[in-house]
Write an enzyme that holds these catalytic residues in place. Sequence first.
Site, PDB file in Angstrom:
ATOM      1  N   HIS A 254       0.733  -1.355  -0.110  1.00 46.57           N
ATOM      2  CA  HIS A 254      -0.123   0.030  -0.039  1.00 46.57           C
ATOM      3  C   HIS A 254       0.717   1.094  -0.021  1.00 46.57           C
ATOM      4  O   HIS A 254       0.300   2.226  -0.334  1.00 46.57           O
ATOM      5  CB  HIS A 254      -0.855  -0.074   1.104  1.00 46.57           C
ATOM      6  CG  HIS A 254      -0.465   0.210   2.523  1.00 46.57           C
ATOM      7  ND1 HIS A 254      -0.187  -1.016   3.345  1.00 46.57           N
ATOM      8  CD2 HIS A 254       0.144   1.100   3.344  1.00 46.57           C
ATOM      9  CE1 HIS A 254       0.363  -0.353   4.314  1.00 46.57           C
ATOM     10  NE2 HIS A 254       0.519   0.806   4.453  1.00 46.57           N
ATOM     11  N   ASP A 287      -0.077  -7.784   0.696  1.00 45.50           N
ATOM     12  CA  ASP A 287       0.231  -6.410   0.866  1.00 45.50           C
ATOM     13  C   ASP A 287       1.836  -6.279   0.934  1.00 45.50           C
ATOM     14  O   ASP A 287       2.370  -6.282   1.973  1.00 45.50           O
ATOM     15  CB  ASP A 287      -0.239  -5.745   2.133  1.00 45.50           C
ATOM     16  CG  ASP A 287       0.063  -4.279   2.424  1.00 45.50           C
ATOM     17  OD1 ASP A 287       0.337  -3.715   1.355  1.00 45.50           O
ATOM     18  OD2 ASP A 287      -0.269  -3.733   3.524  1.00 45.50           O
ATOM     19  N   SER A 366       4.600   0.947   8.563  1.00 48.43           N
ATOM     20  CA  SER A 366       4.194   0.131   7.323  1.00 48.43           C
ATOM     21  C   SER A 366       5.553  -0.111   6.563  1.00 48.43           C
ATOM     22  O   SER A 366       6.433   0.627   6.423  1.00 48.43           O
ATOM     23  CB  SER A 366       2.924   0.679   6.507  1.00 48.43           C
ATOM     24  OG  SER A 366       1.921   0.812   6.895  1.00 48.43           O
TER      25      SER A 366
END
Length: 409
Positions: A254, A287, A366
């Site tokens: 992402h 992801d 992330s």
Amino acid sequence: MKASTPRRRLLWPILASLTVTCALASPAAGSSDRTTPRLSTAQRAAATQLAADQHLSAQEAQRRVLRQDRLTDVATALRTSLASRFGGAWIDQEHGGRLTVAVTRPAAAASVRQQAARAQAPDTTTVVVRRSWQQLNRMSDTLARRIAAANKSAPHGLQSAVVVQDNKLRLDLPRGKALTGAQRSVVRWAQHTFGDALTVSSYAHASKPFYCGGQYSCDPPLRSGLAIYGSNVRCTSAFMAYDSYGYYMMTAGHCAEDSSYWQVPTYSYGYQGVGSVADYTFGYYGDSAVVRIDDSDWWQPRGWVYPSTRITGWGYDYVGQYVCKQGSTTGYTCGQITETDATVSYPDRTLAGMTWSTACDAAGDSGSGVYDGSTAHGILSGGPDSGCGMIHEPVSRALSDRGVTLLAG
């Protein structure tokens, strides 16, 4: 260059936990086994978290963390050797951190005892269950596909996970939120299809990806790990990988969706170009992303989580195992794996096959590498919108989907 392989080849909520940084005490003593290495920084962090969660002495927590690799190796070997007789495995922290292996036939317990004896884990125990791990995964995949379809038009998503300890699936509804007609149909279908193999529950906090938009809006930045900056995005670099075309940094998919070219901060407080996104996935199938390194001489490729953790291979996730992440916002944090093969609802996205743990994280983390000692486990994806909890993409799938090999140091 030596390719990394899974340890002995083989697979793969939320509690408020203490945030543990890398500023820890001097190295702790290992177990009584003289051949056991001393704890790494990440293992000390995991032991500190384990001691706090389970109200253990530091010595006992260190002992449990040190033997995690042996226990997960046993579970991974049994996954292949038992095949359809394997019902899953978990580390039972409520009973001394022992390995518990589920088998579908009582006779399979003998194989478990033999493997455990060779690994010096005599307290390993077995339970007999109805459904194999293969069956649970097939059921979970079928349910995940229906959840993903129903969540597309819904303001609040359904989620699910395999609950290996109960030999069941769990379907989670957003607490206090109205379901759409499509979601109600999925709940009815699942109850009818899976019967007593399904538990219906609820979750309190929505899940979201944890990239940092606006680069500097995350506070505090750059505690640990290597921050990578894209177009109005800051994330963290996970592991290094390679293929015949060159070297790559792995991060969350992402993050790559919002930026194509990445930079890293230099010691002179300027920024140096790293490279462009070569490939990524952000959606149902995971992801993860790989950023091709423009200048491998600058990076000096090696099997490390930047800057200090040596990675020698990768492994699968097991409930009860303690893992850590090294993020550029919250630094080292560790937690217990609580769910595997989880279906997670993000805003406008549903991801299947993910892993939940209790570690704390925040925006900008992330893409962090999730690992146990020197073994890679995943790439941080996100967490709940309130309180602690971490969602990661299993590294086994990320490597396979991206077509790269983990760089072992």
